[in-house]
Design a protein around this motif. Structure first.
Motif, short mmCIF file in Angstrom:
data_model
loop_
_atom_site.label_atom_id
_atom_site.label_comp_id
_atom_site.label_asym_id
_atom_site.label_seq_id
_atom_site.Cartn_x
_atom_site.Cartn_y
_atom_site.Cartn_z
N GLY A 27 -73.53 -11.89 -21.14
CA GLY A 27 -72.76 -12.81 -21.98
C GLY A 27 -72.95 -12.50 -23.44
O GLY A 27 -73.55 -11.48 -23.80
N PRO A 28 -72.41 -13.36 -24.27
CA PRO A 28 -72.44 -13.10 -25.70
C PRO A 28 -73.82 -13.34 -26.32
O PRO A 28 -74.69 -13.95 -25.70
CB PRO A 28 -71.44 -14.12 -26.24
CG PRO A 28 -71.54 -15.27 -25.28
CD PRO A 28 -71.76 -14.63 -23.94
N CYS A 55 -69.33 -11.12 -28.87
CA CYS A 55 -69.07 -10.38 -27.64
C CYS A 55 -69.96 -9.14 -27.56
O CYS A 55 -70.08 -8.37 -28.51
CB CYS A 55 -67.60 -9.96 -27.60
SG CYS A 55 -67.17 -8.94 -26.18
N THR A 56 -70.58 -8.98 -26.40
CA THR A 56 -71.39 -7.78 -26.16
C THR A 56 -70.77 -6.89 -25.08
O THR A 56 -71.22 -5.77 -24.88
CB THR A 56 -72.81 -8.16 -25.71
OG1 THR A 56 -72.71 -8.98 -24.55
CG2 THR A 56 -73.55 -8.88 -26.82
N CYS A 57 -69.73 -7.39 -24.37
CA CYS A 57 -69.16 -6.63 -23.26
C CYS A 57 -67.95 -5.80 -23.69
O CYS A 57 -67.49 -4.96 -22.93
CB CYS A 57 -68.76 -7.57 -22.12
SG CYS A 57 -67.28 -8.55 -22.45
N ARG A 58 -67.41 -6.08 -24.84
CA ARG A 58 -66.24 -5.39 -25.39
C ARG A 58 -64.94 -5.68 -24.64
O ARG A 58 -63.96 -4.97 -24.81
CB ARG A 58 -66.46 -3.86 -25.43
CG ARG A 58 -67.62 -3.44 -26.29
CD ARG A 58 -67.19 -3.36 -27.71
NE ARG A 58 -68.26 -2.86 -28.55
CZ ARG A 58 -68.06 -2.16 -29.63
NH1 ARG A 58 -66.84 -1.84 -30.00
NH2 ARG A 58 -69.07 -1.77 -30.36
N ARG A 59 -64.92 -6.70 -23.81
CA ARG A 59 -63.68 -7.06 -23.11
C ARG A 59 -62.89 -8.11 -23.86
O ARG A 59 -61.75 -8.39 -23.51
CB ARG A 59 -64.01 -7.62 -21.72
CG ARG A 59 -64.61 -6.63 -20.78
CD ARG A 59 -64.81 -7.30 -19.44
NE ARG A 59 -65.73 -6.55 -18.62
CZ ARG A 59 -66.37 -7.06 -17.59
NH1 ARG A 59 -66.20 -8.31 -17.25
NH2 ARG A 59 -67.19 -6.31 -16.90
N SER A 60 -63.48 -8.73 -24.84
CA SER A 60 -62.82 -9.84 -25.54
C SER A 60 -61.55 -9.37 -26.25
O SER A 60 -61.53 -8.34 -26.90
CB SER A 60 -63.77 -10.45 -26.56
OG SER A 60 -63.10 -11.44 -27.31
N CYS A 66 -66.56 -13.75 -28.71
CA CYS A 66 -66.47 -13.86 -27.25
C CYS A 66 -65.32 -14.79 -26.89
O CYS A 66 -65.18 -15.87 -27.47
CB CYS A 66 -67.79 -14.41 -26.70
SG CYS A 66 -67.74 -14.83 -24.95
N ASP A 67 -64.48 -14.37 -25.92
CA ASP A 67 -63.41 -15.25 -25.42
C ASP A 67 -63.63 -15.54 -23.94
O ASP A 67 -62.69 -15.93 -23.25
CB ASP A 67 -62.04 -14.64 -25.69
CG ASP A 67 -61.77 -13.40 -24.86
OD1 ASP A 67 -62.69 -12.95 -24.13
OD2 ASP A 67 -60.65 -12.88 -24.93
N THR A 68 -64.81 -15.36 -23.46
CA THR A 68 -65.27 -15.59 -22.08
C THR A 68 -64.71 -14.55 -21.09
O THR A 68 -64.86 -14.73 -19.89
CB THR A 68 -64.97 -17.02 -21.55
OG1 THR A 68 -63.56 -17.19 -21.38
CG2 THR A 68 -65.52 -18.07 -22.51
N SER A 69 -64.11 -13.48 -21.58
CA SER A 69 -63.62 -12.44 -20.68
C SER A 69 -64.77 -11.80 -19.90
O SER A 69 -64.55 -11.21 -18.84
CB SER A 69 -62.88 -11.36 -21.46
OG SER A 69 -61.69 -11.87 -22.01
N HIS A 70 -65.98 -11.91 -20.39
CA HIS A 70 -67.13 -11.32 -19.68
C HIS A 70 -67.32 -11.97 -18.31
O HIS A 70 -67.97 -11.40 -17.46
CB HIS A 70 -68.42 -11.47 -20.52
CG HIS A 70 -68.82 -12.89 -20.76
ND1 HIS A 70 -68.37 -13.62 -21.84
CD2 HIS A 70 -69.61 -13.72 -20.04
CE1 HIS A 70 -68.89 -14.84 -21.80
NE2 HIS A 70 -69.64 -14.92 -20.72
S1 FES Z 1 -69.38 -11.29 -24.08
FE1 FES Z 1 -67.55 -10.20 -24.15
S2 FES Z 1 -66.04 -11.67 -23.79
FE2 FES Z 1 -67.87 -12.75 -23.74
#
Ligand code: FES
Length: 74
Positions: A27-28, A55-60, A66-70
């Motif tokens: 998560g973020p 955001c740490t996943c780069r999917r946002s 972070c937009d919760t895309s993780h």
């Molecule tokens: S951490 Fe990447 S969307 Fe939440």
């Protein structure tokens, strides 16, 4: 004045309480705001929210926020 532990080079106490950064396994990264974030290209973005999720996943779709895309399955 209370003796405040410090890691500053001169041993000076910090004038303000430290900013809290909360790490999560998935998560973020949560940061107490307001914050200014400098991106890889030098762009700076700002948030004055009380707490900011980076955001740490780069999917946002709102990176670096972070937009919760993780939470979505791959
Ligand atoms: S951490 Fe990447 S969307 Fe939440």
């Amino acid at each position: 004045m209370p003796n405040v532990p410090s890691d500053s080079p001169r041993g000076d106490p910090h004038p303000e309480p430290p900013r809290r950064v909360t790490m999560q396994r998935r998560g973020p990264i949560l940061v107490d705001g307001p914050v200014e974030v400098e991106l890889e290209d030098g762009t700076k973005v700002f948030s004055d929210r009380f707490r900011v999720a980076l955001c740490t996943c780069r999917r946002s779709r709102r990176y670096p926020w972070c937009d919760t895309s993780h939470r979505e399955r791959a």
